[in-house]
Write an enzyme that holds these catalytic residues in place. Structure first.
Site, PDB file in Angstrom:
ATOM      1  N   HIS A 269      12.057  -2.580  -1.508  1.00 43.78           N
ATOM      2  CA  HIS A 269      11.179  -3.046  -2.576  1.00 43.78           C
ATOM      3  C   HIS A 269      11.991  -3.584  -3.751  1.00 43.78           C
ATOM      4  O   HIS A 269      13.172  -3.258  -3.918  1.00 43.78           O
ATOM      5  CB  HIS A 269      10.264  -1.918  -3.034  1.00 43.78           C
ATOM      6  CG  HIS A 269       9.194  -1.588  -2.034  1.00 43.78           C
ATOM      7  ND1 HIS A 269       8.160  -0.726  -2.290  1.00 43.78           N
ATOM      8  CD2 HIS A 269       9.007  -2.032  -0.752  1.00 43.78           C
ATOM      9  CE1 HIS A 269       7.380  -0.647  -1.237  1.00 43.78           C
ATOM     10  NE2 HIS A 269       7.878  -1.415  -0.289  1.00 43.78           N
ATOM     11  N   GLU A 271      11.863  -2.936  -6.940  1.00 38.94           N
ATOM     12  CA  GLU A 271      12.354  -1.896  -7.849  1.00 38.94           C
ATOM     13  C   GLU A 271      13.588  -1.214  -7.275  1.00 38.94           C
ATOM     14  O   GLU A 271      14.551  -0.911  -7.992  1.00 38.94           O
ATOM     15  CB  GLU A 271      11.257  -0.856  -8.113  1.00 38.94           C
ATOM     16  CG  GLU A 271       9.952  -1.451  -8.642  1.00 38.94           C
ATOM     17  CD  GLU A 271       8.933  -1.669  -7.551  1.00 38.94           C
ATOM     18  OE1 GLU A 271       7.783  -1.229  -7.730  1.00 38.94           O
ATOM     19  OE2 GLU A 271       9.280  -2.289  -6.509  1.00 38.94           O
ATOM     20  N   CYS A 297       5.311   1.905  -5.720  1.00 40.69           N
ATOM     21  CA  CYS A 297       4.929   2.809  -4.640  1.00 40.69           C
ATOM     22  C   CYS A 297       5.581   4.170  -4.876  1.00 40.69           C
ATOM     23  O   CYS A 297       6.386   4.354  -5.794  1.00 40.69           O
ATOM     24  CB  CYS A 297       5.342   2.234  -3.293  1.00 40.69           C
ATOM     25  SG  CYS A 297       7.119   2.395  -2.953  1.00 40.69           S
ATOM     26  N   CYS A 300       9.523   4.096  -4.707  1.00 36.15           N
ATOM     27  CA  CYS A 300      10.082   3.495  -5.923  1.00 36.15           C
ATOM     28  C   CYS A 300       9.887   4.426  -7.117  1.00 36.15           C
ATOM     29  O   CYS A 300      10.780   4.558  -7.964  1.00 36.15           O
ATOM     30  CB  CYS A 300       9.413   2.153  -6.203  1.00 36.15           C
ATOM     31  SG  CYS A 300       9.818   0.868  -5.002  1.00 36.15           S
TER      32      CYS A 300
END
Length: 345
Positions: A269, A271, A297, A300
């Site tokens: 992801h 992040e 999420c 993260c």
């Protein structure tokens, strides 16, 4: 030479404050047109009382019969009769309507929203439909506006809010709402500079253009003391083939819903990549702010908390109940919904 007429569309849930912004624009000389008024006229022609349920159904019927952008087409036809005016267009509830209106010159879609708790309180207090509604009844109406259980041509305000050019979170006073909207107008005229939130979120959206994820393009930026430190976007790890090269999205093939089973994914992801880039180059991000065009999420979220980031500013929502539960249990991280000028991917 006459200036080009401006067209500002408004979208948001009931109780969000769209009407107040419409009044501000009318006071500035904008002519007012409402998609809701068109639906009311059709309901009257059908002999139906103007209850919210009837109006929602009539709107759905019109979009089903004539296409999702039917009401947007009607607005354009009305504006074409007086094209020199500035117009404020209220009550946009389906992306098809917004798509039709984007063909107008100098069109800007403004989204106004608030938390469910704030909306529930406002709607219960104003009680426009006579008999008092329970909070459960109000929430049911809100969910329908969001698109829960609705067909594609139905109420889809949540999707409209995700596609706005400017977003306002209206949870304060009327004066605060006016000030936020004035900033939008001053951005259009060049009188205001973008805020640092707007700068960093725009950079996050630029990084999202590099994303290789087939489901959603996400970008993230970590900043501190008004300076960018690192950035990332979502996609396969370095040296690994992209999902498109592997025959498509693994999660799609396995029918995994959004917000679940994050470990079953070839990609990292945005992040996560922003945080690991800091580790790679020895950049201290403790005390920093992470900007992301999507709510984090659960994976993260855990990395963000352990990295010592103190603020997360996110744009679009992401349905991950465990992430929201964990964030609700901690007290060190500030979570803020982004407000301001948005970049459309």
């Amino acid at each position: 030479m006459c200036p080009m007429p401006r067209h500002i569309g408004l979208t948001g849930f009931m109780g969000s404050g769209k009407g107040e912004i419409a009044k501000l624009l009318q006071a500035r000389g904008f002519s007012y047109i409402s998609l809701s008024d068109m639906v009311r006229a059709e309901a009257t022609a059908r002999g139906l009382p103007h209850t919210r349920e009837n109006l929602q159904q009539v709107g759905n019927d019109l979009r089903k019969m004539h296409g999702a952008g039917a009401l947007g087409v009607k607005v354009r036809e009305t504006i074409a009769k007086d094209p020199a005016k500035d117009w404020v267009i209220d009550g946009i509830r389906n992306p098809g309507e917004a798509a039709q209106l984007r063909t107008l010159p100098d069109f800007h879609l403004v989204g106004v929203s608030a938390s469910d708790a704030v909306l529930l309180d406002r709607i219960a207090a104003r009680n426009r439909e006579g008999a008092p509604l329970t909070r459960e009844q109000i929430l049911e109406k809100l969910n329908r506006e969001k698109g829960v259980g609705e067909p594609p041509e139905g109420q889809q305000v949540k999707k409209c809010l995700e596609d706005t050019d400017y977003f306002i979170l209206n949870e304060g006073t009327l004066e605060e709402l006016q000030k936020k909207f004035e900033h939008f107008l001053r951005l259009l005229s060049g009188e205001d500079r973008p805020t640092f939130d707007e700068i960093f979120m725009e950079i996050a959206y630029v990084w999202a253009k590099r994303a290789t994820c087939l489901r959603r393009r996400v970008g993230a930026v970590i900043a501190k003391d008004t300076q960018q430190l690192t950035a990332g976007y979502n996609g396969a790890p370095k040296g690994v083939p992209h999902c498109a090269e592997m025959g498509g999205c693994l999660r799609e093939k396995m029918s995994i819903p959004s917000g679940q089973r994050h470990e079953i994914c070839r990609g990292a992801h945005a992040e996560q990549n922003a945080i690991t880039q800091a580790a790679k180059f020895g950049i201290g991000i403790e005390g920093g702010t992470l900007y992301c065009n999507t709510f984090p999420c659960v994976i993260c979220t855990k990395m963000i908390l352990n990295a010592g980031i103190t603020t997360v500013v996110y744009d679009s929502d992401y349905d991950d109940p465990l992430s929201k539960e964990i964030l609700g249990q901690q007290h060190g991280l500030i979570l803020r919904r982004y407000e301001g000028r948005r970049v459309r991917l």
